[in-house]
Design a protein around this motif. Structure first.
Motif, mmCIF file in Angstrom:
data_model
loop_
_atom_site.group_PDB
_atom_site.id
_atom_site.type_symbol
_atom_site.label_atom_id
_atom_site.label_comp_id
_atom_site.label_asym_id
_atom_site.label_seq_id
_atom_site.Cartn_x
_atom_site.Cartn_y
_atom_site.Cartn_z
ATOM 1 N N ASP A 67 -13.163 -32.156 56.466
ATOM 2 C CA ASP A 67 -12.630 -31.057 55.664
ATOM 3 C C ASP A 67 -11.486 -30.433 56.432
ATOM 4 O O ASP A 67 -11.691 -29.611 57.326
ATOM 5 C CB ASP A 67 -13.737 -30.031 55.378
ATOM 6 C CG ASP A 67 -13.297 -29.035 54.330
ATOM 7 O OD1 ASP A 67 -12.124 -29.068 53.947
ATOM 8 O OD2 ASP A 67 -14.145 -28.232 53.895
ATOM 9 N N TRP A 70 -11.068 -26.567 56.082
ATOM 10 C CA TRP A 70 -12.030 -25.743 56.807
ATOM 11 C C TRP A 70 -11.792 -25.794 58.307
ATOM 12 O O TRP A 70 -12.017 -24.839 59.017
ATOM 13 C CB TRP A 70 -13.441 -26.229 56.496
ATOM 14 C CG TRP A 70 -14.486 -25.430 57.176
ATOM 15 C CD1 TRP A 70 -15.180 -25.747 58.300
ATOM 16 C CD2 TRP A 70 -14.953 -24.154 56.782
ATOM 17 N NE1 TRP A 70 -16.049 -24.753 58.625
ATOM 18 C CE2 TRP A 70 -15.934 -23.763 57.706
ATOM 19 C CE3 TRP A 70 -14.640 -23.291 55.730
ATOM 20 C CZ2 TRP A 70 -16.603 -22.559 57.602
ATOM 21 C CZ3 TRP A 70 -15.307 -22.088 55.634
ATOM 22 C CH2 TRP A 70 -16.272 -21.736 56.556
ATOM 23 N N ARG A 389 -24.154 -29.903 43.627
ATOM 24 C CA ARG A 389 -23.691 -30.113 44.996
ATOM 25 C C ARG A 389 -22.258 -30.638 45.023
ATOM 26 O O ARG A 389 -21.427 -30.156 45.805
ATOM 27 C CB ARG A 389 -24.631 -31.098 45.692
ATOM 28 C CG ARG A 389 -24.222 -31.478 47.108
ATOM 29 C CD ARG A 389 -24.466 -30.341 48.064
ATOM 30 N NE ARG A 389 -24.091 -30.700 49.418
ATOM 31 C CZ ARG A 389 -24.312 -29.935 50.492
ATOM 32 N NH1 ARG A 389 -24.913 -28.768 50.343
ATOM 33 N NH2 ARG A 389 -23.951 -30.323 51.688
ATOM 34 N N ALA A 392 -19.898 -27.836 44.022
ATOM 35 C CA ALA A 392 -19.697 -26.891 45.120
ATOM 36 C C ALA A 392 -18.731 -27.449 46.152
ATOM 37 O O ALA A 392 -17.854 -26.729 46.659
ATOM 38 C CB ALA A 392 -21.047 -26.552 45.758
ATOM 39 N N GLN A 393 -18.853 -28.724 46.483
ATOM 40 C CA GLN A 393 -17.932 -29.336 47.433
ATOM 41 C C GLN A 393 -16.519 -29.431 46.875
ATOM 42 O O GLN A 393 -15.548 -29.424 47.633
ATOM 43 C CB GLN A 393 -18.437 -30.731 47.808
ATOM 44 C CG GLN A 393 -19.722 -30.717 48.616
ATOM 45 C CD GLN A 393 -20.239 -32.101 48.890
ATOM 46 O OE1 GLN A 393 -19.749 -33.087 48.330
ATOM 47 N NE2 GLN A 393 -21.247 -32.206 49.757
ATOM 48 N N PHE A 396 -15.130 -25.609 47.055
ATOM 49 C CA PHE A 396 -15.259 -24.890 48.318
ATOM 50 C C PHE A 396 -13.962 -24.816 49.112
ATOM 51 O O PHE A 396 -13.647 -23.770 49.699
ATOM 52 C CB PHE A 396 -16.363 -25.517 49.164
ATOM 53 C CG PHE A 396 -16.549 -24.857 50.502
ATOM 54 C CD1 PHE A 396 -17.069 -23.582 50.594
ATOM 55 C CD2 PHE A 396 -16.180 -25.511 51.667
ATOM 56 C CE1 PHE A 396 -17.234 -22.966 51.817
ATOM 57 C CE2 PHE A 396 -16.335 -24.905 52.898
ATOM 58 C CZ PHE A 396 -16.861 -23.635 52.972
ATOM 59 N N ALA A 400 -12.447 -21.533 51.258
ATOM 60 C CA ALA A 400 -12.955 -21.636 52.629
ATOM 61 C C ALA A 400 -12.147 -20.798 53.600
ATOM 62 O O ALA A 400 -12.700 -20.096 54.449
ATOM 63 C CB ALA A 400 -12.962 -23.104 53.065
ATOM 64 N N GLU A 419 -22.935 -25.553 55.984
ATOM 65 C CA GLU A 419 -23.964 -26.138 55.138
ATOM 66 C C GLU A 419 -24.691 -25.067 54.328
ATOM 67 O O GLU A 419 -24.983 -25.249 53.138
ATOM 68 C CB GLU A 419 -24.946 -26.912 56.000
ATOM 69 C CG GLU A 419 -26.061 -27.598 55.217
ATOM 70 C CD GLU A 419 -25.530 -28.663 54.282
ATOM 71 O OE1 GLU A 419 -26.206 -28.959 53.273
ATOM 72 O OE2 GLU A 419 -24.428 -29.190 54.546
ATOM 73 N N LEU A 422 -22.474 -23.943 51.444
ATOM 74 C CA LEU A 422 -22.460 -24.929 50.359
ATOM 75 C C LEU A 422 -23.757 -24.898 49.556
ATOM 76 O O LEU A 422 -23.740 -25.014 48.323
ATOM 77 C CB LEU A 422 -22.218 -26.321 50.941
ATOM 78 C CG LEU A 422 -20.788 -26.629 51.406
ATOM 79 C CD1 LEU A 422 -20.731 -27.979 52.081
ATOM 80 C CD2 LEU A 422 -19.816 -26.571 50.231
ATOM 81 N N GLN A 423 -24.885 -24.748 50.233
ATOM 82 C CA GLN A 423 -26.156 -24.667 49.527
ATOM 83 C C GLN A 423 -26.213 -23.431 48.637
ATOM 84 O O GLN A 423 -26.685 -23.492 47.494
ATOM 85 C CB GLN A 423 -27.307 -24.663 50.527
ATOM 86 C CG GLN A 423 -27.505 -25.980 51.258
ATOM 87 C CD GLN A 423 -28.622 -25.919 52.259
ATOM 88 O OE1 GLN A 423 -29.262 -24.867 52.449
ATOM 89 N NE2 GLN A 423 -28.880 -27.027 52.936
ATOM 90 N N LEU A 425 -23.649 -21.843 47.379
ATOM 91 C CA LEU A 425 -22.692 -22.033 46.282
ATOM 92 C C LEU A 425 -23.275 -22.946 45.215
ATOM 93 O O LEU A 425 -23.142 -22.690 44.004
ATOM 94 C CB LEU A 425 -21.390 -22.599 46.840
ATOM 95 C CG LEU A 425 -20.251 -22.822 45.842
ATOM 96 C CD1 LEU A 425 -19.905 -21.522 45.134
ATOM 97 C CD2 LEU A 425 -19.032 -23.391 46.554
ATOM 98 N N ALA A 426 -23.932 -24.024 45.635
ATOM 99 C CA ALA A 426 -24.570 -24.919 44.666
ATOM 100 C C ALA A 426 -25.695 -24.213 43.917
ATOM 101 O O ALA A 426 -25.894 -24.430 42.715
ATOM 102 C CB ALA A 426 -25.108 -26.156 45.389
#
Length: 522
Positions: A67, A70, A389, A392-393, A396, A400, A419, A422-423, A425-426
């Motif tokens: 990423d 990020w 998931r 969200a990726q 993101f 970020a 992580e 992301l969780q 956000l999902a």
């Protein structure tokens, strides 16, 4: 020598006396390494590695390659960690780990003793009924209808006692207490003495004499079961009902920042009250953030570093005069230090508001994008639909950078890993939450339970009390719950006795008169 710059044979010059010199200091501080800037160069400190979950600012080359958005602002943290402890603390931690092994042994020993005693209690009435037919069955009188009805009574009473005992005693422990629970131990001793006394009477009056009245033997077993049911009722009163009535008010103050809460408790021992306080601490207190406390310490260290001391009488003088002179010089500068604090806080608030606004806009735009994707996905083939998931990726990276800068400014970056973000956000996408619901976790510090257990920094506690921890709560008692980073000071106050009286007001007395004056318009 000027009188304002001399004191007890020493001359003091402030490093911030001139504007050009102050600018030079800022330039030099800007080019310093992070290790010298934070002042964490202690050689007697041991670095505690970060938890397994990668923090937001972790120097992970693999994640940076995955990423780019990020990782382009990722910084490498070198030197000693901020959460560093001395060798004495390491020795204390190892001792606590050794003590925890003893606590596990004591826990399993207590469970074994309670299980053995419970098995003895349930098998005793059955043994009272079965032993006479087995040993001298030919000599017993025939069991009539009443005797057979007592069998059903014993069976159902034992079933009720089994369920009640399982619900009251065989529950998973919430914590390891330093001492035994007094009431529980007394109940176990009472049950043991009670069963032993019944066995002694049974052995002397029934087994030795070979009692032939089988109905009387069954009634004797029924009386034992009835007594055990009454003991179980006594256990419910002592262990559960006695503590429900609020009697004391506990004020809990965190030593690091002074945050406090109040709780009302009944008649409990000190160790059980400490357990209730800790259970409420994890859900009521905001998470402990040591980074918020380093700013004031760094500011004080910077002020003291700005004072330079020169010895005019030679190196033979003691350090006492030097320390006194530095305190006096620092006192002369405190009139101007509050201005610096004011402008620093104002600048920090301005930066926080600015980066918060950028973060809110970025998140709202990202959520608008994911809503548009959801509308378009209804017309796509099943293989092209993204799960939460993947969605969200996908969104993101657009938020970020703004989120990273905001967490750095508010010093929350070590509580949120990539992580975990992301969780979360999902999770918000799955449950159709708004951008405000997603940002609530990051815009304001939440309770400790909101974060991962690896970020709590406080899971092992030590109870410090002048009184025995098995004693009950009393008015004026103070005990302390300590962990590695801070402590909770608990002050116990008794709820005052309230006298409430009744006053009756006659409804007919609610009558009023309107007084008119000549100068009014009515």
């Amino acid at each position: 020598m000027d009188t304002e710059s001399t004191y007890s044979g020493y001359s003091y010059y402030s490093s911030h006396s001139k504007k050009s010199h102050r600018q030079g200091e800022r330039t030099r501080e800007r080019h310093k390494s992070p290790r010298n800037k934070d002042g964490r160069g202690s050689e007697k400190s041991v670095t505690i590695q970060a938890p397994t979950g990668e923090p937001l600012l972790a120097n992970d080359s693999t994640r940076a390659e995955e990423d780019d958005n990020w990782g382009e602002t990722t910084t490498a943290i070198t030197g000693t960690s901020e959460h560093s402890i001395s060798q004495e603390d390491i020795a204390r931690i190892s001792k606590d780990m050794e003590d925890s092994v003893g606590l596990d042994c004591r826990r399993y020993l207590g469970l074994t003793v309670a299980s053995f005693l419970g098995l003895l209690v349930f098998l005793t009435p059955i043994a009272f009924i079965l032993l006479p037919p087995i040993l001298w069955g030919n000599e017993l009188e025939p069991c009539g209808t009443i005797c057979e009805g007592l069998f059903i009574s014993v069976a159902f009473k034992l079933l009720i006692l089994l369920i009640g005992t399982w619900a009251l005693f065989f529950r998973k422990q919430r914590a390891d207490l330093p001492r035994v629970f007094v009431f529980r131990a007394l109940l176990l001793v009472l049950i043991f003495l009670f069963v032993v006394s019944y066995w002694l009477f049974y052995g002397v009056r029934i087994l030795d004499s070979r009692e032939r009245n089988y109905q009387g033997i069954v009634q004797y077993a029924v009386s034992l079961v009835d007594a055990l049911l009454f003991i179980h009722y006594l256990a419910i009163v002592l262990l559960e009902l006695r503590q429900l009535q609020p009697v004391f008010t506990l004020q809990v103050v965190r030593s690091s920042d002074g945050e406090s809460r109040f709780y009302s408790l009944g008649h409990l021992s000190i160790q059980r009250a400490a357990l209730v306080v800790l259970e409420n601490y994890y859900k009521d207190f905001t998470i402990y953030n040591p980074n918020l406390l380093t700013a004031s310490k760094f500011r004080a260290a910077k002020h003291m570093a700005g004072l330079k001391v020169y010895s005019v009488d030679g190196p033979g003088n003691s350090a006492t005069g030097q320390s006194r002179a530095m305190i006096a010089a620092a006192a002369r500068r405190r009139d101007s230090s509050h201005n610096e604090l004011y402008y620093e806080e104002a600048e920090h608030e301005r930066r926080v508001k600015k980066r918060r606004a950028r973060l809110v806009v970025a998140v709202e735009e990202a959520f608008i994008h994911i809503q548009r994707l959801q509308a378009e996905e209804q017309q796509k083939a099943p293989g092209e639909v993204m799960d939460p998931r993947e969605a969200a990726q996908a969104i993101f990276p657009s938020m970020a950078r703004a989120l990273q800068k905001y967490l750095r400014t508010t010093r929350q970056q070590h509580y949120h890993s990539m992580e975990s973000i992301l969780q979360h956000l999902a999770f918000c996408i799955t449950n159709s939450m708004t951008p405000k619901a997603f940002l609530e976790r990051y815009l304001s510090a939440g309770p400790t339970l909101q974060y991962d257990k690896d970020r709590w920094l406080s899971t092992q506690w030590r109870l410090v009390s002048d009184e025995a921890v098995t004693n009950g709560l009393q008015d004026g008692i103070v005990f302390v719950l300590k962990c590695l980073d801070f402590s909770l000071v608990v002050n116990v106050k008794k709820i005052p006795f309230i006298v409430l009286s009744e006053e009756f007001i006659d409804p007919k007395s609610h009558k009023f008169v309107l007084r008119l004056q000549s100068e009014t318009s009515v």
